[in-house]
Design a protein around this motif. Sequence first.
Motif, short mmCIF file in Angstrom:
data_model
loop_
_atom_site.label_atom_id
_atom_site.label_comp_id
_atom_site.label_asym_id
_atom_site.label_seq_id
_atom_site.Cartn_x
_atom_site.Cartn_y
_atom_site.Cartn_z
N ASP A 669 0.82 -1.21 0.00
CA ASP A 669 0.00 0.00 0.00
C ASP A 669 0.85 1.26 0.00
OD1 ASP A 669 -2.36 -1.39 -0.13
OD2 ASP A 669 -2.65 -1.43 2.04
N ARG A 672 1.85 1.54 -3.63
CA ARG A 672 0.72 2.04 -4.41
C ARG A 672 0.58 3.56 -4.25
NH1 ARG A 672 -4.19 -0.59 -2.00
NH2 ARG A 672 -5.35 0.37 -3.71
N ARG A 676 1.19 6.27 -7.23
CA ARG A 676 0.06 7.09 -7.65
C ARG A 676 0.41 8.57 -7.54
NH1 ARG A 676 -4.91 5.21 -7.51
NH2 ARG A 676 -3.80 3.46 -8.42
N LEU A 719 -0.62 1.56 -12.05
CA LEU A 719 -0.54 2.04 -10.67
C LEU A 719 -0.27 3.54 -10.61
CD1 LEU A 719 1.45 -0.95 -9.21
CD2 LEU A 719 -0.89 -0.32 -8.61
N GLU A 735 -4.48 -4.32 -7.32
CA GLU A 735 -3.30 -3.44 -7.33
C GLU A 735 -2.21 -4.01 -6.44
OE1 GLU A 735 -4.21 0.59 -6.46
OE2 GLU A 735 -5.13 0.95 -8.42
N ARG A 736 -2.56 -4.54 -5.26
CA ARG A 736 -1.55 -5.15 -4.38
C ARG A 736 -0.92 -6.36 -5.07
NH1 ARG A 736 -5.97 -4.52 -0.19
NH2 ARG A 736 -5.51 -2.50 0.78
N VAL A 739 1.69 -5.12 -7.44
CA VAL A 739 2.88 -4.68 -6.73
C VAL A 739 3.71 -5.88 -6.29
CG1 VAL A 739 3.75 -3.55 -4.65
CG2 VAL A 739 1.90 -2.49 -5.96
#
Length: 793
Positions: A669, A672, A676, A719, A735-736, A739
């Motif tokens: 996170d 992310r 972003r 991302l 998204e995790r 990553v």
Amino acid sequence: MIATLARRAKRAAEAVNERRVLVLAGDRDTGIDAAYTAVEAALGATEDDVSVVSTREGFRFEEHRPRRADGLLGRTREAVVLDCHEQFVPNALGRCVGAVDGGGLLILVAPALDAWPATRDRFDESLAVPPYALDDVAGRFRERLVDTLRTHSGIAIVSLGDGPEGRNALSRDALSADSVGGGETVSETQPPTAPPDATFPTAAYEACLTADQARAVRAFEPLSTPGNAVVVEADRGRGKSSAAGLAAGALALSGADVLVTAPAAQNAAAVFARARELVSRDGTDDTESSATAAAEATRNLDVPGGGRVRYLPPAEASEMPGRPDVVIVDEAAALPVRLLDRLLDAPSIAFCTTVHGYEGSGRGFAIRFRERLLASRLAVRDVRLDEPIRYARDDPIEAWASHALLLDARPAVEEAVAGAAVADATYRPLDPTELVADETLLGEAFGLLVAAHYRTEPNDLARLLDAPNLLARALVADGRVVAVALLAREGGLDAATRSEMYEGERVRGNMVPDLLTSQLRDEAAAEPRGIRTVRIATHAALRDEGFGSRLLSEIHAEFGSTGGAFEGTDAGVESTDAEFGSTDAAGDGVDYFSVGYGATPRLLRFWRRAGYRTVHLSTVRNDTSGEHSAVMLRPAGEAGAALLDRHADAFRDRERDGLSDAHREVDADVIRGALRACAAPVPIDLTDAEWRSVVGASFGPGTYDTAPGAFRDLALAALIEGDGADDAALDDREERLLVQKVLQGRKAASVADDLGFVSTAACMRALGDAYVPLVERYGTELALAERERFTTE
């Protein structure tokens, strides 16, 4: 006169179990000679109970350097001599005060008090950060300190004559018990007794000096059973270390292996002293300093029956060598959150922390660590000690130090700010001269920093008042400070300084230019002028109501050409991790704004919404925050925009490969949020073969392993760019997954377990599904045609 005064000060201190301060003001050599005279007259030959803090060497007493005075933490001394010439470090003053026992003396060897504020020394040199010079450093901190010395009780000031034949003059005498208030002698109190159902030995409770301390010892009893934690909080001198020592001895007598850790071995002296007394059953001395010498000689106390108490430095202790039964952390507020977090693996653990003090304010628990502790498997019990042990409750020197160093600074009470509306708050500068003149304003502003930051120290108060590169801005509602920001001017450095920085020379007070120049190899980075938000804090009663956002918006409008309102709330904004400096003049606009802080998903989101973009994420965790530090920029002009663009692009390119190397274990996170916020455009330039591999894995029988670089480029683009206008949005777990598996290159089994997939196969199927919308968003004509082969019935 010096000898007579010292003896009288010692008698007055002992009569009421308080401390006294002697200020020997004037020539340095004369002052040091006078300090020797005072120590010999007051203490006789008890040199083992005396410490000297000075840049000089060769004293027959225990020595500490001003920058290394933390060696006094957890110690008790009959007298401490602080040499305030050459390098007066505010932190050292706080540590010296804390080390003086009840009935003891603090001796300050200082310049002539009228001249001291204008005197510049090696500490001031550290405040004169480029492009400022030593002459730009103010003397407000020492001016205020001198005022407190001249007005507080328990302090005598001697103006020393010049040379050996000069005559000394007693310019202030507030030593006597009567002048302090009361003159009551120390009374004997009935020692606490063991509770009826206590599991610790009766002797452990009988060794306590207050009911507070007995309650603390009682709170340690559950640690004999795994799964328990206790947090012992107290101001200095309340006996928390003694309570920990008695508990450690009691646990060891029951057969437990007790591992003690603290910032340094000497900080744990009181713990070992009291543990040794209990184990030996001959503890007759009621002071924390008893058996200190024996405790320092060894850090391993073996107990008949197999138990033991042992010391290890924090980094070693976090590895849990020897599988201890219980861990006791003393002076926990002085340790990095990262280490505290690792110590939670202990079967049972105690954290002893200072609430207000120079070891750290204890706010690391309230800010970052408390939530982790409460979320752990451990059942947590809290206990607080308020009754002083080493000196009387009304000790005047504690009151003086708290005032002089703002150790007890607090924000405005909640009732005074409750209901404040962000639109009604007034934006204003906090001029250092005005802060010195208005103790309420200073206390509320500095109190917000103490409440919002892991470790705000006396040195920081001096920087706020004297360093020439700092600005302070605040929001005030109904006369109360509700939000405050400390801003450091950076950059604007000349070509010669920029060249030296590029070649490896460190330039103080220019954190972001130094990083961009020396580490990220941009020699032009220190030419634009920037304003760095060093710390920003909103009153706890007004969090999430937009005060932090409003404060930043006003700062942007004041200093930059692109200021104004922006989206976002203060979202629990805390302070950043860097140290700061000071000034009160706004001057003209800047080229960019910047910030550096311990990155969390929430803070990354806040700063992104404030218009800041990521240019760096540290490869190692910050020792203070326990997090990886993020550096972000917001442009305020063309030069700042150019600086940001090239470093945002560089960050994007570094992370493409760095996420599988230095950042492989960083929380997904955080990655992310950092990506972003980067917002750098990601060029997608895959070959036809790579597109076939991606489409095959997404829509057909292909696999990720056939073109990992192509998958990495698409993951990075998704991302950084976030939600598109089409249906290409990914959910949080997808998204995790991108990553951890694609960018960090973790093993599929580990990723599946971490993200809650039922199997590795399910995890990899989900990975293919996550690329379906990415093919739709980024796919070439060939890619979309390839997709049709698998989607057309």
